[in-house]
Write a protein that holds these residues in place. Structure first.
Motif, PDB file in Angstrom:
ATOM      1  N   ALA A  91      80.130 -93.736 -28.785  1.00 18.67           N
ATOM      2  CA  ALA A  91      81.082 -93.660 -27.662  1.00 18.67           C
ATOM      3  C   ALA A  91      80.464 -92.881 -26.505  1.00 18.67           C
ATOM      4  O   ALA A  91      80.705 -93.204 -25.327  1.00 18.67           O
ATOM      5  CB  ALA A  91      82.387 -93.010 -28.114  1.00 18.67           C
ATOM      6  N   GLU A 140      77.284 -92.853 -25.731  1.00 18.67           N
ATOM      7  CA  GLU A 140      76.372 -93.809 -25.072  1.00 18.67           C
ATOM      8  C   GLU A 140      77.180 -94.784 -24.210  1.00 18.67           C
ATOM      9  O   GLU A 140      76.801 -95.093 -23.082  1.00 18.67           O
ATOM     10  CB  GLU A 140      75.580 -94.617 -26.118  1.00 18.67           C
ATOM     11  N   ASP A 141      78.288 -95.269 -24.776  1.00 18.87           N
ATOM     12  CA  ASP A 141      79.131 -96.220 -24.044  1.00 18.87           C
ATOM     13  C   ASP A 141      79.693 -95.589 -22.774  1.00 18.87           C
ATOM     14  O   ASP A 141      79.760 -96.236 -21.728  1.00 18.87           O
ATOM     15  CB  ASP A 141      80.290 -96.701 -24.933  1.00 18.87           C
ATOM     16  N   ALA A 158      77.054 -95.303 -20.201  1.00 20.44           N
ATOM     17  CA  ALA A 158      76.707 -96.616 -19.634  1.00 20.44           C
ATOM     18  C   ALA A 158      77.881 -97.239 -18.890  1.00 20.44           C
ATOM     19  O   ALA A 158      77.759 -98.339 -18.346  1.00 20.44           O
ATOM     20  CB  ALA A 158      76.240 -97.549 -20.762  1.00 20.44           C
ATOM     21  N   GLY A 159      79.035 -96.553 -18.878  1.00 21.79           N
ATOM     22  CA  GLY A 159      80.208 -97.069 -18.171  1.00 21.79           C
ATOM     23  C   GLY A 159      80.952 -98.153 -18.921  1.00 21.79           C
ATOM     24  O   GLY A 159      81.784 -98.854 -18.346  1.00 21.79           O
ATOM     25  N   ARG A 160      80.665 -98.317 -20.219  1.00 22.16           N
ATOM     26  CA  ARG A 160      81.369 -99.350 -20.985  1.00 22.16           C
ATOM     27  C   ARG A 160      82.699 -98.855 -21.518  1.00 22.16           C
ATOM     28  O   ARG A 160      83.580 -99.658 -21.868  1.00 22.16           O
ATOM     29  CB  ARG A 160      80.505 -99.810 -22.178  1.00 22.16           C
TER      30      ARG A 160
END
Lengths: 213, 213
Positions: free
Chosen positions: B170, B172-173, B176-178
């Protein structure tokens, strides 16, 4: 118009390009083989295995990271071809189980290349190399959501992250001896099937072969 | 017996050690601050922020990886202290939700340090630095398994991997803006609560505050 000497230059240039292509292919093949054996394999080892000099290797791959990146791209391309043979039709939960099982086999086979990539490349790069494989999983998740088999209260992208990160976490666990290789696929599947069950619904029991019990 | 000159040497040595401790503290504080702002922060930037020369910094931390490692250890120590304030008693599912929410707040606050660590250190090292935090989660999982709130058909170590890897995925997400930062904790919790529901039982609906609905 081309003079004889221009023509000779063209032929030479063409031969050089063919030479370069052969070198790159030899280096890539050697990189995949060496890294699959040892995620710490050095550039010198790969050059030796490819039968090229270090100068030639560095003329095509400027850094070890570039070489690991190319080996990862090649491996994921192959993985994607292998996944073409996995049936993702029918019951979405069973299809997800089959897709995870095939993916795990590939990840396990090329685990060391993934470990090399994890050490050498940004996490985002590794994820983006997996783009085609992630799209396979996403298509299946979308179908499962349409049929009501999978929950719809979580964003698809997060569900994709869940699949991707659990498979890769299992690879780390297997490398560290925390998970047995032949049990990993069952653990990942059991976790994902429950994780994607709609709130209010019952978590299905799934056999190791992927059938609902 | 110590001669006066021995005594002088002892005093000097003691002063030098105190000096070294102050330098290390200044460097560590600067490393945490710099890396929290920018996961790519250089050793030179950290030395400047600590008010020490590069030679002094390198005398304590031989490589950037050593520095990032020390910053991670310091950060996780603080995180562990913060988690002391999280109530992990009562309903295991609600307690897990609270523990995930607190962990996410810390991971989000120090996300860049985690990203720096992910780029610079082996995954196994990052996991082992989190040992005390993982034991908190494990204790809770064990209690949930004893009360029947959490499934018992998966190895505890794998359940721990699932919690650890989803929280970090989460991060990392979010980077990355995901995933939106303020939604991450809810997504992780919803996923884990379902993932840990015993097969044959109903996936509980959990409010963002952690209460069962």
């Amino acid at each position: 118009m081309a003079t004889p000497s221009d023509g000779a230059r063209t032929v030479t240039a063409r031969a050089q390009r063919a030479d370069a292509r052969r070198s790159v292919e030899a280096i890539l093949g050697a990189a995949v083989a060496c890294l699959a054996r040892d995620p710490e394999a050095s550039v010198v080892e790969v050059a030796a295995a490819a039968g090229v000099g270090r100068v030639t290797l560095y003329s095509h791959f400027k850094t070890r990271a570039d070489l690991v990146d190319a080996a990862l791209v090649r491996t994921v391309e192959r993985a994607d071809q292998i996944l073409d043979g996995t049936d993702t039709t029918g019951d979405p939960v069973e299809a997800l189980t089959r897709l995870v099982a095939s993916s795990w086999q590939i990840v396990d086979q090329f685990r060391n290349i993934l470990l090399a990539a994890t050490r050498e490349l940004p996490a985002e790069r590794i994820r983006s190399v997996h783009d085609r494989i992630l799209r396979r999983i996403q298509t299946l998740i979308e179908r499962g959501q349409r049929t009501g088999a999978l929950r719809t209260d979580l964003p698809k992208r997060w569900m994709l992250t869940t699949v991707f990160s659990l498979i890769h976490a299992a690879a780390e666990d297997a490398a560290a001896g925390r998970v047995k290789v032949d049990q990993a696929s069952g653990l990942i599947t059991a976790t994902l099937v429950a994780a994607f069950t709609p709130p209010g619904a019952m978590v299905p029991a799934v056999a190791s072969g992927g059938q609902r019990l």
